[in-house]
Design an enzyme around this catalytic site. Structure first.
Site, PDB file in Angstrom:
ATOM      1  CG  HIS A   1     -15.366  32.043  -3.696  1.00 54.32           C
ATOM      2  ND1 HIS A   1     -16.610  31.501  -3.424  1.00 54.32           N
ATOM      3  CD2 HIS A   1     -15.540  33.388  -3.688  1.00 54.32           C
ATOM      4  CE1 HIS A   1     -17.482  32.475  -3.243  1.00 54.32           C
ATOM      5  NE2 HIS A   1     -16.878  33.630  -3.415  1.00 54.32           N
TER       6      HIS A   1
ATOM      7  CE  LYS B   1     -23.343  41.004   1.678  1.00 55.17           C
ATOM      8  NZ  LYS B   1     -22.353  40.446   0.757  1.00 55.17           N
TER       9      LYS B   1
ATOM     10  NE  ARG C   1     -17.843  37.524  -9.834  1.00 50.83           N
ATOM     11  CZ  ARG C   1     -18.700  37.545  -8.830  1.00 50.83           C
ATOM     12  NH1 ARG C   1     -19.426  36.482  -8.582  1.00 50.83           N
ATOM     13  NH2 ARG C   1     -18.834  38.610  -8.083  1.00 50.83           N
TER      14      ARG C   1
ATOM     15  CB  SER D   1     -22.229  32.433  -3.143  1.00 52.65           C
ATOM     16  OG  SER D   1     -20.840  32.315  -3.045  1.00 52.65           O
TER      17      SER D   1
HETATM   18  P1  ADP Z   1     -18.703  39.542  -1.230  1.00 54.16           P
HETATM   19  O1  ADP Z   1     -19.990  39.612  -0.467  1.00 54.16           O
HETATM   20  O2  ADP Z   1     -17.548  40.193  -0.536  1.00 54.16           O
HETATM   21  O3  ADP Z   1     -18.797  39.945  -2.677  1.00 54.16           O
HETATM   22  P2  ADP Z   1     -18.361  36.864  -2.254  1.00 54.16           P
HETATM   23  O4  ADP Z   1     -18.140  35.593  -1.513  1.00 54.16           O
HETATM   24  O5  ADP Z   1     -19.539  36.956  -3.135  1.00 54.16           O
HETATM   25  O6  ADP Z   1     -18.347  37.999  -1.161  1.00 54.16           O
HETATM   26  O7  ADP Z   1     -17.085  37.205  -3.134  1.00 54.16           O
HETATM   27  C1  ADP Z   1     -15.821  37.345  -2.553  1.00 54.16           C
HETATM   28  C2  ADP Z   1     -14.825  37.695  -3.640  1.00 54.16           C
HETATM   29  O8  ADP Z   1     -14.719  36.615  -4.553  1.00 54.16           O
HETATM   30  C3  ADP Z   1     -15.196  38.911  -4.481  1.00 54.16           C
HETATM   31  O9  ADP Z   1     -14.025  39.605  -4.832  1.00 54.16           O
HETATM   32  C4  ADP Z   1     -15.837  38.305  -5.707  1.00 54.16           C
HETATM   33  O10 ADP Z   1     -15.676  39.145  -6.837  1.00 54.16           O
HETATM   34  C5  ADP Z   1     -15.003  37.053  -5.854  1.00 54.16           C
HETATM   35  N1  ADP Z   1     -15.727  36.009  -6.557  1.00 54.16           N
HETATM   36  C6  ADP Z   1     -16.936  35.496  -6.299  1.00 54.16           C
HETATM   37  N2  ADP Z   1     -17.287  34.549  -7.201  1.00 54.16           N
HETATM   38  C7  ADP Z   1     -16.242  34.483  -8.072  1.00 54.16           C
HETATM   39  C8  ADP Z   1     -15.977  33.737  -9.259  1.00 54.16           C
HETATM   40  N3  ADP Z   1     -16.864  32.889  -9.773  1.00 54.16           N
HETATM   41  N4  ADP Z   1     -14.808  33.941  -9.866  1.00 54.16           N
HETATM   42  C9  ADP Z   1     -13.918  34.828  -9.383  1.00 54.16           C
HETATM   43  N5  ADP Z   1     -14.089  35.576  -8.295  1.00 54.16           N
HETATM   44  C10 ADP Z   1     -15.235  35.414  -7.641  1.00 54.16           C
END
Ligand code: ADP
Length: 168
Positions: free
Chosen positions: A25, A49, A98, A136
């Site tokens: 992130h 969630k 990703r 996450s």
């Molecule tokens: P959501 O429930 O909206 O997917 P996340 O916190 O999992 O929430 O992800 C938020 C955003 O960050 C999404 O666009 C996801 O693709 C991106 N994201 C999550 N992990 C990574 C990572 N390791 N590298 C790049 N982008 C990421």
């Protein structure tokens, strides 16, 4: 678009669960901060969630992790992203891509959001490849199994995870 809107500050929203924030992130936040005048990292407070961390805990961890970047703020929202974006005069939504596996869902979301608000542009950013397998839920799982998460999250997030796991 009229002249007025072209001269305005370019604000982007980076929405997500951030449960918790990872280096993946943070990589995306840094890239977005170079492209836009201001980036709002916005925790989607989604009732469906069951998050590990409360919204306040997640906001605190994000703030601590990005304290060196000037043009970022942290917020949370409920309801439709497009409405939240409009309230904040945002021109863009940032999402991280990703791998190909992210693409289908993200494309669907982007097209639905465009249908709801044609003015709002979804921008996909790719993290450094070293974060491309990171999310996450992997971090939560590793922490619950006492795995080493040093290279996945900032120290403050690691400490909060350890405390949370001890309480569970
Ligand atoms: P959501 O429930 O909206 O997917 P996340 O916190 O999992 O929430 O992800 C938020 C955003 O960050 C999404 O666009 C996801 O693709 C991106 N994201 C999550 N992990 C990574 C990572 N390791 N590298 C790049 N982008 C990421």
């Amino acid at each position: 678009m009229n002249e007025m809107s072209e001269n305005k500050q370019k604000i982007a929203i980076y929405p997500g669960s951030f449960d918790p924030i990872t280096w993946g992130h943070i990589d995306i936040i840094k890239r977005a901060s170079l492209l836009f005048d201001h980036v709002i990292v916005a925790i989607a407070n989604n009732m469906n969630k069951q998050p590990l961390f409360t919204v306040d805990e997640r906001m605190e961890m994000i703030r601590a992790s990005i304290s060196g970047i000037a043009n970022i703020s942290v917020d949370s929202f409920q309801g439709l992203l497009v409405k939240y974006a409009r309230r904040n005069n945002a021109v863009a939504v940032i999402r991280g891509l990703r791998a190909v596996s992210d693409f289908e869902f993200e494309l669907q979301m982007a097209l639905v959001n465009r249908k709801l608000d044609e003015q709002l542009i979804t921008v996909f950013l790719m993290p450094h490849e070293k974060y491309s397998y990171l999310n996450s839920s992997i971090v939560r799982e590793l922490a619950s199994l006492d795995g080493n998460i040093d290279c996945f999250v900032p120290e403050i997030v690691k400490q909060k995870l350890l405390i949370k796991m001890r309480k569970k």
